[in-house]
Design a protein around this motif. Sequence first.
Motif, mmCIF file in Angstrom:
data_model
loop_
_atom_site.group_PDB
_atom_site.id
_atom_site.type_symbol
_atom_site.label_atom_id
_atom_site.label_comp_id
_atom_site.label_asym_id
_atom_site.label_seq_id
_atom_site.Cartn_x
_atom_site.Cartn_y
_atom_site.Cartn_z
ATOM 1 N N VAL A 552 45.626 26.638 5.615
ATOM 2 C CA VAL A 552 46.555 27.241 4.654
ATOM 3 C C VAL A 552 47.986 26.946 5.075
ATOM 4 N N GLY A 553 48.257 27.101 6.378
ATOM 5 C CA GLY A 553 49.609 26.892 6.871
ATOM 6 C C GLY A 553 50.065 25.447 6.812
ATOM 7 N N THR A 554 49.136 24.503 6.905
ATOM 8 C CA THR A 554 49.508 23.086 6.837
ATOM 9 C C THR A 554 49.369 22.527 5.420
ATOM 10 N N PHE A 555 49.088 23.399 4.457
ATOM 11 C CA PHE A 555 48.983 23.016 3.049
ATOM 12 C C PHE A 555 47.860 22.000 2.809
ATOM 13 N N GLU A 556 46.815 22.063 3.628
ATOM 14 C CA GLU A 556 45.642 21.219 3.384
ATOM 15 C C GLU A 556 44.707 21.850 2.358
ATOM 16 N N THR A 557 44.876 23.126 2.120
ATOM 17 C CA THR A 557 44.052 23.800 1.127
ATOM 18 C C THR A 557 44.963 24.543 0.164
ATOM 19 N N ASN A 558 44.491 24.717 -1.048
ATOM 20 C CA ASN A 558 45.280 25.353 -2.105
ATOM 21 C C ASN A 558 44.545 26.601 -2.574
ATOM 22 N N PRO A 559 44.855 27.779 -1.996
ATOM 23 C CA PRO A 559 44.103 28.997 -2.355
ATOM 24 C C PRO A 559 44.077 29.307 -3.842
ATOM 25 N N PRO A 560 45.192 29.217 -4.577
ATOM 26 C CA PRO A 560 45.088 29.499 -6.022
ATOM 27 C C PRO A 560 44.120 28.553 -6.729
ATOM 28 N N GLN A 561 44.096 27.313 -6.302
ATOM 29 C CA GLN A 561 43.166 26.356 -6.906
ATOM 30 C C GLN A 561 41.722 26.742 -6.598
ATOM 31 N N GLU A 562 41.476 27.174 -5.354
ATOM 32 C CA GLU A 562 40.128 27.611 -4.984
ATOM 33 C C GLU A 562 39.739 28.867 -5.755
ATOM 34 N N LEU A 563 40.698 29.767 -5.944
ATOM 35 C CA LEU A 563 40.417 30.976 -6.721
ATOM 36 C C LEU A 563 40.107 30.641 -8.169
ATOM 37 N N ARG A 564 40.828 29.672 -8.709
ATOM 38 C CA ARG A 564 40.565 29.277 -10.098
ATOM 39 C C ARG A 564 39.137 28.764 -10.241
ATOM 40 N N LYS A 565 38.700 27.952 -9.281
ATOM 41 C CA LYS A 565 37.333 27.440 -9.324
ATOM 42 C C LYS A 565 36.328 28.596 -9.270
ATOM 43 N N ARG A 566 36.633 29.572 -8.421
ATOM 44 C CA ARG A 566 35.709 30.696 -8.275
ATOM 45 C C ARG A 566 35.658 31.526 -9.556
ATOM 46 N N VAL A 600 44.053 34.542 -16.939
ATOM 47 C CA VAL A 600 43.939 34.513 -15.478
ATOM 48 C C VAL A 600 43.873 33.077 -14.987
ATOM 49 N N LEU A 601 43.049 32.256 -15.659
ATOM 50 C CA LEU A 601 42.926 30.856 -15.256
ATOM 51 C C LEU A 601 44.250 30.118 -15.408
ATOM 52 N N THR A 602 44.966 30.405 -16.483
ATOM 53 C CA THR A 602 46.277 29.776 -16.687
ATOM 54 C C THR A 602 47.239 30.191 -15.590
ATOM 55 N N GLU A 603 47.226 31.469 -15.251
ATOM 56 C CA GLU A 603 48.118 31.969 -14.198
ATOM 57 C C GLU A 603 47.787 31.314 -12.863
ATOM 58 N N LEU A 604 46.501 31.179 -12.553
ATOM 59 C CA LEU A 604 46.102 30.534 -11.302
ATOM 60 C C LEU A 604 46.446 29.049 -11.311
ATOM 61 N N ASP A 605 46.335 28.426 -12.482
ATOM 62 C CA ASP A 605 46.762 27.028 -12.606
ATOM 63 C C ASP A 605 48.236 26.883 -12.250
ATOM 64 N N GLU A 606 49.046 27.775 -12.789
ATOM 65 C CA GLU A 606 50.485 27.717 -12.516
ATOM 66 C C GLU A 606 50.769 27.947 -11.036
ATOM 67 N N GLY A 612 51.497 23.259 -4.919
ATOM 68 C CA GLY A 612 51.726 21.844 -4.689
ATOM 69 C C GLY A 612 53.209 21.515 -4.581
ATOM 70 N N ASP A 613 54.016 22.140 -5.463
ATOM 71 C CA ASP A 613 55.468 21.920 -5.386
ATOM 72 C C ASP A 613 56.021 22.443 -4.068
ATOM 73 N N ASN A 614 55.535 23.609 -3.652
ATOM 74 C CA ASN A 614 55.999 24.171 -2.386
ATOM 75 C C ASN A 614 55.608 23.296 -1.204
ATOM 76 N N ARG A 615 54.441 22.672 -1.295
ATOM 77 C CA ARG A 615 54.023 21.763 -0.226
ATOM 78 C C ARG A 615 55.036 20.638 -0.046
#
Length: 1000
Positions: A552-566, A600-606, A612-615
């Motif tokens: 998470v700290g090295t931006f190798e994973t995207n938690p909102p993206q993972e949440l959207r999938k879930r 919810v999905l739209t919000e998680l997409d954003e 990604g922008d923050n990365r």
Amino acid sequence: MVAVRDDTRGRVPFALLGVLLLVSSLTLAPTFVSEPAPSETTVERALNQAMAETQVAVRDGVSTAGRQAAANPVVTPADTPAGRVLNDSTAFRDSLRIRAYLRVADRLERVSGRSGDVTVTANLPAVSNASDLRAAKHRVSVERAGPNETAMRATVENVVLTVRRNGAVVSTRRVSPTVVVPTQALMLHDQVSTYQTRLNNGLDKPGLSRRMTARLYPMAWARGYAQYSGAGIENVVANRHVSLAANGALLGVQRSTFGRSDPAGRRALTEATAMTGIEDLIRGSQGTAYSTEVLDQAQYKPVSETPPRPKSTASPNPSDSMTVGVNETADTAFRSVTEPSALNETLEDAYTVEVALETDKHRLGGGPPGTPPSPGTEWTLVRERTTSSVEAVKNASGRVATPDDWHTLETFSRTVERQYTRTAIWQNGSVRERTTTSSTARYRVTVAVVGRHHGRSPAPNRSIRTAHDASASPLDGSNFADVEPKALDTLVGNAGGRDSVAERVVDNSLSRTEATVTADRPPELRNWVYRDLMSLRASVRNTTVSVERGRVGTFETNPPQELRKRVEQRRATLAAVPDTYDSAAQKARVAARLTYLNAVLTELDEQATARGDNRERVATQLSERTEGSLRSLRKGLTARETPVPRPRPVPVGPAGPVRTRVDTQTPYLTLAELDESRYRALDGSEHPLVARNANVFTVPYGDAADAVVGGAFESGDRVRLATAANTLAAANETLEAESNATLASERDALQREVAAANREMTTTLWLAVSQHTEAEQDESKAIVTEAMSPWETSAARALALTNGSAQERVARVAGARLNLTRVERDRLRLQLLSVDTPATRPTRGSTNGTASAVRSVAKNELSSALASAGEQKAQQFAKKRLGTDRLPAGLPLAPPVTPWYATANIWWVTVEGEYARFAVSASHGPPGEPGAQTTYARDGHNVTLDVDDDGTDERLGTADRVSFRADTGVVVVVPPKPRGVGDKGGNAVEDSSGWPDAGS
């Protein structure tokens, strides 16, 4: 073996020849030049004697050259005639070859074979210039040899043996002796070269950077989580920790390269570890119980050459998983879909159906008339025109097919007559005449009003079993019972009625055959659906995924993206769409659920896009403020878990184990300045180690973090109320322990701003209560006043207002005093949580001024404690609770406009170091020299040698010091709390004394 001086002229006793010949090999490449010998027996006897002595001379010369080359190794050739003979890439081997040539040539001068009147001498060409020296170098080859390549094989080409009888040359012979000597010069040079390579390897190869990373991570995470938990740790990663990690890593690389490390270095590391632990206790614990725990977690006690692993479970590991939930995103999406206009639209769409007219026209008889008769034979038809009129004359019976997925709401039939009149114009010369004829066509027209429940609703198309049963709705509503009259009115009534529709079918003038109509909705539908959405919101809010903390700290994973999938995986379960709707209300409920899930999905997409922008912004900040990158940071995260190479086993040579011993100056590369009074190898005053330690997201506020989150975290010259509140709390806490006029003045200024922000925030809250309930303004103010009563200080009140505690309490108090329904209370709570105005943000200048004053007081107290240097004083200081630990630091992931699931911080560390002297000795014990050893030492001095025997040494090059540069990055991720994690001393970059010049 005892070293033999270059000018030694003593001869080797012949008694040793037998033994020496047994342990040496000799390759002779004879070339005969000359006259026939008068007596072959005499010549051969003298030659054999000379060749035996040549073998001894070569062996002795190569052994001496190996020891001398190791003691003064040429690493970088000099820009001199002699130095330019050496190749840059093989400088040491070339210098060894030259030394071997000169030593062998010197010893060959003493070689002599005699038999009767025949004598044999041996020699190599003399060296008088650089060209001769280059030729001499090419006559000698050296390579590692023997068991485990612990010895050295050398060949000296074209040694000239000259045979003389009574002083006259009778023949010459050229030989190329090859010897294997137990000298570890090449082995040690290769090992030291490997050591230096490993010291300078990046994170993608074994070496110092990897080992230092593996040591820094457990220290940083233990200290970071201790700071997060409330310990007064000012700097999570300080240069003293970097120095400790670097020296431990250096010893580890020594052990993996040489089989053992410098014993003096190990002792020094033990002492430095203890001192670092004491300094950390003074600088940043809040009591002895905690400090012991931190020292344990940070691996201060064990001194090992392998990277430590955390033993305590008190703080997580970068590989541990963390749970990230949808959390506040569920509320954000909920607000958007339950706004009165939005929810009304969703419900209206669910109650909106499509209706259409299906028609059938069947001709019963008659039809258009023929051409009217001509007035006579001389007349010509000029033109003709047919007119008609239609009229429904009576009811009829008929049927019309209903399309698939549609059902019939109403059917009617009519008999329609169509009256035709056909007029013809005739001409005869200039005279025109008109004739007419008439006819009637009769039609049966059947019209069906059909409908289907598709509409614009996001709810899937399903049949509604009780669609038009007014009593079947769970809310006592009308379902779709009123759709039929509304459809008739829209499609039939607006067209003039049933007769008119039938007539228009006949004359093809029916323009509108499709429409949508909306059924009446039960009065309780909105609240019923709202309550259902509240239940769904709770389920969505509790949707979680597990992600690796370090990634998470090295931006190798995207938690909102993972949440959207879930959420997408759970979508069908959450929506609970039945195969058949029980009622229109149930379809409306499903439509609202799907609308909410889409939001919810739209919000998680954003949020995923923002992540990604923050990365990219973090990568920019990292590159601008340090020499690191996210890619390197990720390598470091991986490197900390890379298996450490095992120590090199002790090699076995011809005479047994070859043990090495490392001897360095300085054995512990300190960040302090040292001089020759401490270590003779030092050249004046030097810094053996220098370090730069950059903390990317630290105070002052709004610096790097603001650049990443694009103004949502800190904006312009203002900071979030939470940031100011924590700073104010830090000042209050510090002033309780130590009085300070400057800090008090800064604190008072910030307190006024925080109090003003609190008033603005509470005003906004009671206005929201007044607006969204039936309470009058006075009652609304009383509700907010009662709700805020538990928080008495400005700092506590501001924190409650920013973390949502105050808003939750206002909603509860309002609900109790105003007797709000569950739905009303929830609506009010969401409205209150969305309150945020620029006026509630104190100024950055006041916040930073207070923070600086807090740090200043803490540093003064620290200096006093360090000056006392007593354990009792240190313990007393440790028990004081200064407020630096409350100062916020770190990068929120993500900013408060979206769920804040973690806070991260990055340290980028660079060290440069240099050994004043780095020596490695290898023991060997050949039969003739038990206990001998070869020492390879690099100290940066010039290496000289008299290559032309003129009494003056020529400079071959330098024995470069062993130096290195290592970089690594450490990321620490803690849960979301305002104090965060990071260095709070006010300096984002900590440069050690002497940076960036290590060594001489």
